[in-house]
Write a protein that holds these residues in place. Structure first.
Motif, PDB file in Angstrom:
ATOM      1  N   ARG A  64       0.815  -1.213   0.000  1.00 45.80           N
ATOM      2  CA  ARG A  64       0.000   0.000   0.000  1.00 45.80           C
ATOM      3  C   ARG A  64       0.855   1.272   0.000  1.00 45.80           C
ATOM      4  O   ARG A  64       0.493   2.273  -0.607  1.00 45.80           O
ATOM      5  N   ILE A  65       1.971   1.262   0.732  1.00 47.51           N
ATOM      6  CA  ILE A  65       2.814   2.448   0.896  1.00 47.51           C
ATOM      7  C   ILE A  65       4.103   2.227   0.113  1.00 47.51           C
ATOM      8  O   ILE A  65       4.709   1.151   0.175  1.00 47.51           O
ATOM      9  N   ALA A  66       4.539   3.246  -0.606  1.00 51.91           N
ATOM     10  CA  ALA A  66       5.643   3.095  -1.564  1.00 51.91           C
ATOM     11  C   ALA A  66       6.889   2.496  -0.951  1.00 51.91           C
ATOM     12  O   ALA A  66       7.550   1.649  -1.570  1.00 51.91           O
ATOM     13  N   ASP A  67       7.254   2.913   0.254  1.00 52.47           N
ATOM     14  CA  ASP A  67       8.477   2.398   0.877  1.00 52.47           C
ATOM     15  C   ASP A  67       8.198   1.427   2.017  1.00 52.47           C
ATOM     16  O   ASP A  67       9.089   1.089   2.792  1.00 52.47           O
ATOM     17  N   GLY A  68       6.954   0.987   2.147  1.00 48.40           N
ATOM     18  CA  GLY A  68       6.597   0.029   3.188  1.00 48.40           C
ATOM     19  C   GLY A  68       6.587   0.607   4.589  1.00 48.40           C
ATOM     20  O   GLY A  68       6.531  -0.144   5.566  1.00 48.40           O
ATOM     21  N   SER A  69       6.620   1.928   4.709  1.00 45.06           N
ATOM     22  CA  SER A  69       6.704   2.566   6.022  1.00 45.06           C
ATOM     23  C   SER A  69       5.321   2.751   6.639  1.00 45.06           C
ATOM     24  O   SER A  69       4.290   2.542   5.991  1.00 45.06           O
ATOM     25  N   THR A  70       5.319   3.172   7.899  1.00 44.26           N
ATOM     26  CA  THR A  70       4.095   3.550   8.592  1.00 44.26           C
ATOM     27  C   THR A  70       4.320   4.915   9.228  1.00 44.26           C
ATOM     28  O   THR A  70       5.438   5.430   9.256  1.00 44.26           O
ATOM     29  N   ALA A  71       3.262   5.482   9.767  1.00 45.31           N
ATOM     30  CA  ALA A  71       3.356   6.778  10.442  1.00 45.31           C
ATOM     31  C   ALA A  71       3.458   6.608  11.955  1.00 45.31           C
ATOM     32  O   ALA A  71       3.111   7.528  12.705  1.00 45.31           O
ATOM     33  N   ASP A  72       3.956   5.459  12.412  1.00 41.47           N
ATOM     34  CA  ASP A  72       4.019   5.217  13.855  1.00 41.47           C
ATOM     35  C   ASP A  72       4.794   6.313  14.580  1.00 41.47           C
ATOM     36  O   ASP A  72       4.475   6.670  15.711  1.00 41.47           O
TER      37      ASP A  72
END
Length: 482
Positions: A64-72
């Motif tokens: 879903r997210i381009a770099d596989g990151s989250t906003a944690d």
């Protein structure tokens, strides 16, 4: 870290001279500000009983997210808020436009406000007051509590949103200078519920239009609730306006461009400013059944008079007949192949770091369209978000070793867009009250993750240190030159 500079066409001296000239031409009382959103900068997603949002869930899905990151952790603003307010004070802006985190305040999307959330926003407002910075708060910037299930596809979410607005109005009604109910309902509808590139990832295509109506109903209920709570600040809504042109003058391209203009711009502005939905373009009436059947009571709520209208501008849209997925403004989606039109390229304009056309004259077009379409029904307008991503990076200045971020292209972008906005508003008779740069900080860029940098302050996402960019100094000079 890659050492990439973004030197623009003008020299530093020319940019400074333009800032002084432009600052001197701004109308008296014109507000300059910066904007952020809670999900993109706050972090602390598992602290203080904060609930999960649809964006938390979406970010955890593979691909879903381009770099596989989250906003944690995002930009760690939750823990570094005093430092960020100090940066704004040094910037010399008038107003800070931020959003409340709905799941931080109501983990389940209903019930009493959580003290851990209200305490954070009280501290933020205390800092802003001490710094002499006005507050401009948005109730909802895309972080729907996941506990609300179908979210904005359900009418019940509009009712919950009205309750949430009243609770915030009671708590902060004497402290907020300006209130925006909902941020870009068109983006939530199209990107999140029609083609699925934003949370919650639904691909309903034209069947997503109930999401538009429920957000607008939520807006109307929130306006009613804020006024019932006796808030002292002005109330409005913010939408992303994108002027639409056909790729060619063919009947098909022209018809689909008209269709997209209605879907992106007029569904929302007509409902809010005129109290009715626009007539569907000829031949497309069946697509708009959900809006044609709207209850007049709902439309009366939606069309309540506002104190201001917020316009977000990024780029224009060029429409061509036929399916295609390569040039969608939100990164592409397999669902686009099911639509009878697609987004065409803009080879005549330079591209931003996200590949979007840089076309400041279309911000003027957007303002003129608002004036022509809504006339005396248009309240005072703010350009509530305008900014750009470029792949800038920290460099050591030759001879001094001082870390700098040279982002000349961003300066040129902001200068040209603000200049265009002020000139177009004056010629069109739009009461333009202010301009907000998007964004204060490099942040979590929604589906792009941390692959794009849009801030005027560089954030090191390992150490979370802040470094003002050249664009920060340019905006400070602009503010000082008024």
């Amino acid at each position: 870290m890659a050492r990439i500079t973004t030197s623009g066409a003008g020299s530093p001296d020319e940019r400074r001279a333009f800032a002084r000239d432009l600052g001197g031409r701004l109308p008296e009382g014109f507000e300059l500000g910066v904007t952020t959103s809670a999900f993109q900068i706050e972090g602390a997603t598992h602290e203080g009983g904060r609930g999960e949002s649809v964006w938390d869930a979406f970010s955890q899905e593979a691909g879903r997210i381009a770099d596989g990151s989250t906003a944690d952790r995002a930009a760690d603003h939750f823990h570094r808020m005093p430092e960020d307010v100090a940066l704004m004070q040094g910037l010399g802006i008038d107003t800070y436009r931020f959003s409340f985190s709905w799941p931080r305040l109501q983990a389940e999307g209903r019930g009493a406000l959580r003290s851990s959330g209200t305490d954070f926003y009280e501290r933020l407002l205390d800092r802003l007051d001490a710094a002499g910075i006005r507050s401009f708060a948005t109730l909802f910037h895309w972080d729907t509590p996941a506990a609300l299930g179908p979210g904005w596809f359900s009418r019940d979410t509009a009712l919950r949103f009205g309750d949430y607005a009243f609770a915030l109005g009671e708590r902060f009604g004497d402290r907020i200078g300006r209130w925006a109910t909902i941020e870009e309902p068109a983006t939530v509808t199209f990107a999140g519920h029609a083609i699925g590139v934003h949370a919650p990832g639904a691909t309903r295509l034209f069947n997503a239009l109930p999401v538009a109506h429920h957000q607008l109903l939520g807006h109307g209920l929130a306006v009613q609730a804020l006024r019932a709570a006796g808030v002292q600040g002005g109330i409005g809504i913010v939408n992303a306006h994108s002027p639409v042109v056909p790729e060619t003058d063919s009947d098909a391209d022209t018809a689909f461009a008209e269709l997209y203009d209605v879907l992106q711009n007029r569904v929302y502005a007509d409902a809010v400013l005129l109290g009715r939905y626009p007539q569907p373009p000829e031949g497309f009436e069946a697509l708009f059944t959900a809006l044609a059947e709207a209850d007049p009571v709902d439309l009366a709520l939606i069309g309540q008079p506002l104190d201001f209208y917020g316009l977000n501008y990024r780029f224009p849209t060029k429409i061509a007949a036929g399916s295609g997925v390569a040039a969608t403004p939100d990164g592409g989606s397999a669902a686009m192949a099911s639509l009878p039109f697609h987004f065409a390229d803009w080879p005549e304009y330079p591209a931003s770091g996200s590949g979007d056309p840089i076309a400041p004259e279309f911000l003027g077009t957007a303002l003129r369209e608002l004036a022509e379409r809504y006339g005396s029904a248009l309240p005072p307008v703010f350009v509530t978000a305008n900014g750009v991503s470029f792949p800038d990076a920290v460099e050591l200045e030759e001879g001094t070793g001082t870390p700098r971020v040279h982002d000349g292209l961003r300066i040129d972008y902001l200068a040209r867009h603000l200049d265009e906005a002020v000139g177009a508003a004056a010629s069109a008779g739009v009461d333009l009250r202010g301009y907000f740069v998007r964004s204060l900080l490099d942040d979590f860029g929604w589906e792009a993750g941390f692959t794009r940098r849009s801030g005027i302050v560089h954030v090191d996402f390992d150490e979370f240190t802040r470094k003002p960019k050249d664009s920060f100094a340019w905006l400070r000079l602009l503010a000082e030159s008024r």
